[in-house]
Design a protein around this motif. Sequence first.
Motif, PDB file in Angstrom:
ATOM      1  N   ASP A  55       0.854  -1.186   0.000  1.00  0.00           N
ATOM      2  CA  ASP A  55       0.000   0.000   0.000  1.00  0.00           C
ATOM      3  C   ASP A  55       0.892   1.238   0.000  1.00  0.00           C
ATOM      4  OD1 ASP A  55      -2.060  -1.776   0.251  1.00  0.00           O
ATOM      5  OD2 ASP A  55      -2.687  -1.146   2.262  1.00  0.00           O
ATOM      6  N   ASN A  56       0.627   2.176  -0.917  1.00  0.00           N
ATOM      7  CA  ASN A  56       1.450   3.380  -0.949  1.00  0.00           C
ATOM      8  C   ASN A  56       0.604   4.592  -1.273  1.00  0.00           C
ATOM      9  OD1 ASN A  56       2.019   4.206  -4.017  1.00  0.00           O
ATOM     10  ND2 ASN A  56       1.935   1.975  -3.902  1.00  0.00           N
ATOM     11  N   SER A  57       1.199   5.746  -1.040  1.00  0.00           N
ATOM     12  CA  SER A  57       0.474   7.004  -1.193  1.00  0.00           C
ATOM     13  C   SER A  57       0.447   7.463  -2.644  1.00  0.00           C
ATOM     14  CB  SER A  57       1.110   8.085  -0.332  1.00  0.00           C
ATOM     15  OG  SER A  57       0.452   9.328  -0.530  1.00  0.00           O
ATOM     16  N   VAL A 110       2.313   3.268   3.081  1.00  0.00           N
ATOM     17  CA  VAL A 110       1.327   3.792   4.019  1.00  0.00           C
ATOM     18  C   VAL A 110       1.562   3.140   5.378  1.00  0.00           C
ATOM     19  CG1 VAL A 110      -1.125   3.954   4.574  1.00  0.00           C
ATOM     20  CG2 VAL A 110      -0.349   4.216   2.205  1.00  0.00           C
ATOM     21  N   GLU A 112       1.180   1.387   8.951  1.00  0.00           N
ATOM     22  CA  GLU A 112       0.149   0.547   9.565  1.00  0.00           C
ATOM     23  C   GLU A 112      -0.710   1.419  10.467  1.00  0.00           C
ATOM     24  OE1 GLU A 112      -0.180  -3.237  12.648  1.00  0.00           O
ATOM     25  OE2 GLU A 112       1.764  -2.645  11.829  1.00  0.00           O
ATOM     26  N   ASP A 115      -5.437   4.806   7.114  1.00  0.00           N
ATOM     27  CA  ASP A 115      -6.347   4.276   6.092  1.00  0.00           C
ATOM     28  C   ASP A 115      -6.727   5.309   5.038  1.00  0.00           C
ATOM     29  OD1 ASP A 115      -8.021   5.924   7.528  1.00  0.00           O
ATOM     30  OD2 ASP A 115      -9.499   4.384   8.015  1.00  0.00           O
ATOM     31  N   GLY A 143      -9.611   5.093   2.540  1.00  0.00           N
ATOM     32  CA  GLY A 143      -9.046   4.645   1.272  1.00  0.00           C
ATOM     33  C   GLY A 143      -8.655   5.762   0.331  1.00  0.00           C
ATOM     34  N   VAL A 146      -5.020   6.159  -1.502  1.00  0.00           N
ATOM     35  CA  VAL A 146      -4.183   5.011  -1.141  1.00  0.00           C
ATOM     36  C   VAL A 146      -4.172   4.035  -2.320  1.00  0.00           C
ATOM     37  CG1 VAL A 146      -3.861   3.033   0.385  1.00  0.00           C
ATOM     38  CG2 VAL A 146      -4.642   5.230   1.320  1.00  0.00           C
ATOM     39  N   ARG A 147      -2.992   3.738  -2.810  1.00  0.00           N
ATOM     40  CA  ARG A 147      -2.830   2.719  -3.852  1.00  0.00           C
ATOM     41  C   ARG A 147      -2.656   1.370  -3.153  1.00  0.00           C
ATOM     42  NH1 ARG A 147       2.116   6.068  -6.547  1.00  0.00           N
ATOM     43  NH2 ARG A 147       0.942   7.604  -7.784  1.00  0.00           N
ATOM     44  N   ARG A 148      -3.616   0.487  -3.339  1.00  0.00           N
ATOM     45  CA  ARG A 148      -3.598  -0.780  -2.631  1.00  0.00           C
ATOM     46  C   ARG A 148      -2.624  -1.770  -3.265  1.00  0.00           C
ATOM     47  NH1 ARG A 148      -5.288   0.400   2.301  1.00  0.00           N
ATOM     48  NH2 ARG A 148      -7.402   1.310   2.327  1.00  0.00           N
ATOM     49  N   ALA A 149      -1.963  -2.539  -2.439  1.00  0.00           N
ATOM     50  CA  ALA A 149      -1.060  -3.581  -2.925  1.00  0.00           C
ATOM     51  C   ALA A 149      -1.826  -4.540  -3.839  1.00  0.00           C
ATOM     52  CB  ALA A 149      -0.457  -4.347  -1.746  1.00  0.00           C
ATOM     53  N   GLU A 151      -3.377  -3.972  -6.609  1.00  0.00           N
ATOM     54  CA  GLU A 151      -4.547  -3.499  -7.355  1.00  0.00           C
ATOM     55  C   GLU A 151      -4.285  -3.444  -8.857  1.00  0.00           C
ATOM     56  OE1 GLU A 151      -4.388   1.373  -7.394  1.00  0.00           O
ATOM     57  OE2 GLU A 151      -5.416   0.420  -5.713  1.00  0.00           O
TER      58      GLU A 151
END
Length: 417
Positions: A55-57, A110, A112, A115, A143, A146-149, A151
């Motif tokens: 997950d990254n910004s 991002v 822990e 969110d 969310g 946030v770029r989800r792992a 995706e």
Amino acid sequence: MSTWSQAGPRTVSEHAAAVAALLPPTGTEPVALAAASGRVLAEDLTAGVALPPFDNSAMDGYAVRAAELAGASAAAPVELPVAADVPAGRTDVPALAPGTVARIMTGAPVPEGADAIVPVEQTDARPGGGLDRVRIHEAPQPGAFVRRAGEDAAAGAVVLRAGTVLAAPQIGLAAAVGRAELPVRRRPHVLVLSTGSELVAPGGTLAPGQIYESNGTMLAVAVREAGATAEQLSFVPDDVERFRAVLAERVGDGVDLVLTSGGVSAGAYEVVKDAMTGHGVEFGKVAMQPGGPQGCGRLELGGTGVATVTLPGNPVSSQVSFEVFVRPALRAAAGHPAPARPVVTARLSGALSSPAGRRQFRRGLLDAAAGTVSEVGSTGSHLIAALARADCLIDLPADATSVADGEQVAVWLLDAP
């Protein structure tokens, strides 16, 4: 006399099939990513890591707990302490404690506990600057930014299929999933040879009756543009024994195709025809113009058979024959999913006549905006200057003896892959 000659002229489709049958699919070789452009992927490519891998910004801003900012607005901003800085590339990112935010850069992991990301523009911080505390004047949704792992692609997923022609985006994807090299189809290797005692290398001095050799260079470039590799041999005189000797010295492992031009007609000094007849190569006519005299087969030299295609010697005949027969066969052997030139229809500008029973390929200029095509030059197979000005071939069917002005015709696009 060959069975082809006895049977009469082949159609264009029949000869194209005969040439294609000489070139089986090439094998596989690994190449570095920097050398993979234009190559054809030989195997499915799977992702060694997820994309993104974590997950990254998606923005420069602040990693937050969205619930803690409910109701934040310009009139009632929420102020929180900045607990950490998270630049891109940081590997020891601390968890986000309740009641705090972390300043974060685009692409950074991002923390822990966070969110959502609040862009810096929605705070009282200046881009590139920092504060011990920050006031946030918009409430984010969970969310947000946030770029989800995974995706983009999950680890282990097929991200490129075998048969894909590799260009910058595909090579970038391969790099992103950790591949330093790729398995690709090997390029066919072509030995290009022109014959004729009248030929002189460009830059030399012409004696009476001599001309500069152009077919070899033209065909070698065409071979490379088709995605194969080319080795151009110096032309040899019209001498059968010398011609055979030159081929025997060079043909062996690593040569997929021998491609010649000239010496295939019905004259008295047709060295290619004389040297190859009875050695696995058949000669005859194809019902087309230009390029009627043709030959193909597996040339037997010292027990070794090599795919051979012999083209006529007039420059236009040679190049048009390459486009119609050799180029698609080379591309198909290298695994290209669309080996043929794109074909469109256009309205003919100016009437054309055509001999009965011969499929004609006339040089043309396409006006895509107007949807029209016009002939360049005339039917002369020696008019290479007209060929150089053309950007397409006008394909006239064998049963058409005349085509009226404004009639729809098929057009092969020469300036497209």
